[in-house]
Design a protein around this motif. Sequence first.
Motif, PDB file in Angstrom:
ATOM      1  N   GLU A 142      -2.378  10.100  -9.478  1.00 43.54           N
ATOM      2  CA  GLU A 142      -1.649   8.873  -9.147  1.00 43.54           C
ATOM      3  C   GLU A 142      -2.561   7.662  -9.324  1.00 43.54           C
ATOM      4  O   GLU A 142      -2.861   6.951  -8.369  1.00 43.54           O
ATOM      5  N   PRO A 143      -3.015   7.427 -10.528  1.00 38.33           N
ATOM      6  CA  PRO A 143      -4.006   6.368 -10.732  1.00 38.33           C
ATOM      7  C   PRO A 143      -3.505   4.972 -10.390  1.00 38.33           C
ATOM      8  O   PRO A 143      -4.314   4.056 -10.209  1.00 38.33           O
ATOM      9  N   ASP A 144      -2.181   4.780 -10.287  1.00 38.61           N
ATOM     10  CA  ASP A 144      -1.646   3.458  -9.952  1.00 38.61           C
ATOM     11  C   ASP A 144      -1.409   3.269  -8.455  1.00 38.61           C
ATOM     12  O   ASP A 144      -0.875   2.229  -8.038  1.00 38.61           O
ATOM     13  N   ALA A 145      -1.775   4.246  -7.646  1.00 34.54           N
ATOM     14  CA  ALA A 145      -1.590   4.124  -6.195  1.00 34.54           C
ATOM     15  C   ALA A 145      -2.372   2.932  -5.655  1.00 34.54           C
ATOM     16  O   ALA A 145      -3.439   2.584  -6.164  1.00 34.54           O
ATOM     17  N   ARG A 146      -1.814   2.304  -4.622  1.00 33.71           N
ATOM     18  CA  ARG A 146      -2.537   1.265  -3.876  1.00 33.71           C
ATOM     19  C   ARG A 146      -2.914   1.862  -2.530  1.00 33.71           C
ATOM     20  O   ARG A 146      -2.050   2.328  -1.782  1.00 33.71           O
ATOM     21  N   VAL A 147      -4.207   1.836  -2.228  1.00 38.09           N
ATOM     22  CA  VAL A 147      -4.741   2.624  -1.122  1.00 38.09           C
ATOM     23  C   VAL A 147      -5.389   1.728  -0.075  1.00 38.09           C
ATOM     24  O   VAL A 147      -6.105   0.776  -0.400  1.00 38.09           O
ATOM     25  N   ALA A 148      -5.120   2.043   1.187  1.00 42.70           N
ATOM     26  CA  ALA A 148      -5.893   1.511   2.310  1.00 42.70           C
ATOM     27  C   ALA A 148      -6.589   2.691   2.960  1.00 42.70           C
ATOM     28  O   ALA A 148      -6.121   3.830   2.870  1.00 42.70           O
ATOM     29  N   MET A 149      -7.701   2.441   3.596  1.00 41.49           N
ATOM     30  CA  MET A 149      -8.380   3.541   4.274  1.00 41.49           C
ATOM     31  C   MET A 149      -9.011   3.075   5.569  1.00 41.49           C
ATOM     32  O   MET A 149      -9.449   1.936   5.710  1.00 41.49           O
ATOM     33  N   SER A 150      -8.999   3.983   6.515  1.00 41.93           N
ATOM     34  CA  SER A 150      -9.753   3.830   7.747  1.00 41.93           C
ATOM     35  C   SER A 150     -10.987   4.704   7.625  1.00 41.93           C
ATOM     36  O   SER A 150     -10.896   5.844   7.160  1.00 41.93           O
ATOM     37  N   GLY A 151     -12.132   4.185   8.013  1.00 42.60           N
ATOM     38  CA  GLY A 151     -13.343   4.992   7.928  1.00 42.60           C
ATOM     39  C   GLY A 151     -14.452   4.386   8.748  1.00 42.60           C
ATOM     40  O   GLY A 151     -14.490   3.167   8.957  1.00 42.60           O
ATOM     41  N   ARG A 188     -12.318   0.027  -7.265  1.00 42.47           N
ATOM     42  CA  ARG A 188     -12.371  -1.438  -7.219  1.00 42.47           C
ATOM     43  C   ARG A 188     -10.978  -2.046  -7.343  1.00 42.47           C
ATOM     44  O   ARG A 188     -10.659  -3.038  -6.687  1.00 42.47           O
ATOM     45  N   GLU A 189     -10.131  -1.442  -8.154  1.00 40.65           N
ATOM     46  CA  GLU A 189      -8.807  -2.002  -8.412  1.00 40.65           C
ATOM     47  C   GLU A 189      -7.739  -1.512  -7.442  1.00 40.65           C
ATOM     48  O   GLU A 189      -6.765  -2.231  -7.179  1.00 40.65           O
ATOM     49  N   HIS A 190      -7.913  -0.308  -6.886  1.00 41.93           N
ATOM     50  CA  HIS A 190      -6.801   0.313  -6.168  1.00 41.93           C
ATOM     51  C   HIS A 190      -7.050   0.567  -4.685  1.00 41.93           C
ATOM     52  O   HIS A 190      -6.089   0.824  -3.956  1.00 41.93           O
ATOM     53  N   VAL A 191      -8.286   0.531  -4.226  1.00 40.13           N
ATOM     54  CA  VAL A 191      -8.544   0.633  -2.781  1.00 40.13           C
ATOM     55  C   VAL A 191      -8.606  -0.798  -2.271  1.00 40.13           C
ATOM     56  O   VAL A 191      -9.610  -1.495  -2.444  1.00 40.13           O
ATOM     57  N   VAL A 198       0.850  -1.186   0.000  1.00 37.43           N
ATOM     58  CA  VAL A 198       0.000   0.000   0.000  1.00 37.43           C
ATOM     59  C   VAL A 198       0.888   1.238   0.000  1.00 37.43           C
ATOM     60  O   VAL A 198       1.847   1.331   0.769  1.00 37.43           O
ATOM     61  N   THR A 199       0.569   2.193  -0.869  1.00 39.77           N
ATOM     62  CA  THR A 199       1.402   3.390  -1.006  1.00 39.77           C
ATOM     63  C   THR A 199       0.792   4.628  -0.352  1.00 39.77           C
ATOM     64  O   THR A 199       1.490   5.628  -0.161  1.00 39.77           O
TER      65      THR A 199
END
Length: 396
Positions: free
Chosen positions: A167-176, A199-202, A116-117
């Motif tokens: 940054e469409p290639d970012a790999r994302v995690a999120m807290s929410g 769908r692809e990156h989060v 994750v970036t």
Amino acid sequence: MLDPGLCTVCGACELACPAGVIGFDGLDPVLTTESWTAADCADCSDCLDVCPGADPGTPAAEERLFGRTRTPRERWIGVFSEVVAGHALDPVVYETSASGGSLTALLQTAMHRLEVTAVLSMGRDEKEPWRAAPALVRDPDDLVETAQSTYQLAPYLGALRPLVIEEPDARVAMSGVACHIQAMRKLQAMDTEVGRWAREHVVLLVEPACSSSTRPEGTAAVIRERAGVPLDSVVRLRYREGAYPGDIAIRTDDGADHRVEFWRAVRDFAGNKTHRCLSCGDWMSGLADISVSDGDPNIFAASVTGAEQPKHGRVFIRTRAGARAVAAAREHGLLTDEPVDLAGLNLGLERKRNRRASYERSGKPVPLGPIPGYQEELEIVPDEKWIAAPEQEEDR
């Protein structure tokens, strides 16, 4: 058109809008281009489709994630495969945390081990540090600054929009919290450019349990009236600082530290809620990969009595992505886990259940719950009784 009273302030409309013309003025969604009209939207309804305000979309998301919907016994917790009691093993994360740092440790794991970036977490506004604001975190060590619960509403998911564009290639995690997770799951199901990106990156969603959030005015009142501090002198704010369950901690520009007991702030916050938060039908969305709640069932009572106990959280593992994250955190010494007993009262959940039942019977508009048509039968206990002040404090 969404009833404005059902807006969660999640910011999903800002993220999903293909034209990029939705923003926020405080807690209110607005058009950012004066010349834009409804006619310019043509047949687009992405902002309404992604909105969790009236319809969180829980049954459809559960079918996609788990192949089934929850049962009445799972009404408030949702579908999960395992639950453990956990806390961070990093001493800095543990001491900084509100309830053991499980959530922060999992997000750090995502950055260290799962490629994750960027992590979306709730931070503070740079100009007004007492206000909540979303933060895109790039360094796992910086996640400590966004640790602890933040009991304040702020537009959130729109902070991901620059990643979609730049940054469409970012790999994302999120807290929410629940509404953020529900909106993200709705977005991930949409066949739009932003939906496909999500769908692809989060790749990892982690949620803290949420009894309700508070308008910024609630925090401002605690700072001004309880701590006696001018808002423009605040340089740092933490909601659960110190020994469990923690105090509201305010640092001012003269270097002084001010504390407000957590239970007093909870009582003050009660008068600064939105209709949508109070009528919400979800303590946890049940749609995150991992959900985390306080391990102590009654943090209000712990704050009143000063009862000390080790910090820990309850970690609910729901999906394969969640199981991978927890396994990686265990393997690399970032998270401990122990068996947990779910029996017993949880104050946040009980307040949520009783408020929801009250609103369901009020005739006022309420968001859909996770089980269509289901209404819980209980004898309603007014919220003020759950957070009653100690007798010797009632007149203060």
